[in-house]
Design a protein around this motif. Sequence first.
Motif, PDB file in Angstrom:
ATOM      1  N   GLY A 171     -13.053 -37.292  -5.976  1.00  9.06           N
ATOM      2  CA  GLY A 171     -11.819 -37.977  -5.616  1.00  9.06           C
ATOM      3  C   GLY A 171     -12.037 -39.438  -5.310  1.00  9.06           C
ATOM      4  N   ALA A 174     -13.050 -41.333  -8.571  1.00 11.27           N
ATOM      5  CA  ALA A 174     -11.902 -41.482  -9.465  1.00 11.27           C
ATOM      6  C   ALA A 174     -10.952 -42.557  -8.946  1.00 11.27           C
ATOM      7  N   ALA A 175     -10.784 -42.608  -7.628  1.00 11.67           N
ATOM      8  CA  ALA A 175      -9.905 -43.619  -7.045  1.00 11.67           C
ATOM      9  C   ALA A 175     -10.464 -45.026  -7.276  1.00 11.67           C
TER      10      ALA A 175
END
Length: 235
Positions: A171, A174-175
Amino acid sequence: MEGLIQALRAYQTFNPSGWVGIYRLLPMWAGIVCCVVGVTLLLAGGGRLFRVLAGPIGAVLGLWCTRVVATKLGLPEFTPHLPTIVAAVLLALGFLFPAAITFLGLGVPLGLIAGQIAGPQDFLLGFAPGFIIGGLVGALLHRPVSVLVASAVGGWVLVIGALAALHQFGGLVAAVASRPWGVIVAAALFAIAGAVYQLAVRPSPEDADKLRAEKERLKQRQAEQRALEKRWGVK
């Protein structure tokens, strides 16, 4: 491997998202290796280690500039494999004589710009002086140019490697990757820091050789002094 080759093609166009997205194809161990390579280039890539970069850069120049220059000059390609041959020659030349790649790396683009300004009819009249002037500047400023190039490559390899190595934090990674300009800015900051360190703190290869030679002379003088004292002490 095919996916990696396809991802590398993103670097042929202005595609920041594609540039950053290549990290998805790298396993964690490759990301760690990239981090080590990136840090090494940031700390010492502008010295003798630059020849490791000069070879591939020469190959890229050969593939890119051969066809472009031949087209601009109106010269037919003698063989369809000519760019590959030139790339192979420049690859070897880069490993052996890195300064030749800085000469060509600045000389060819500046020559193309000067030829473009001169116009199609007088392209050679613009290209030749631009190539020579740019090449001489690149050769004379070989160390600063090599440091800047090595730092830029090192900064980019480091951030891409870090993204690949942190795959387990999907997460977060990806951010970060969803903001490619942020990744580019981070790489630029690392590159600036590496360039400043190498130019302002780390001695040049020539200076390092002088320091090493001076240390060797100092050790030799100290050994001679101890031998002299020992000889006179015995007497």
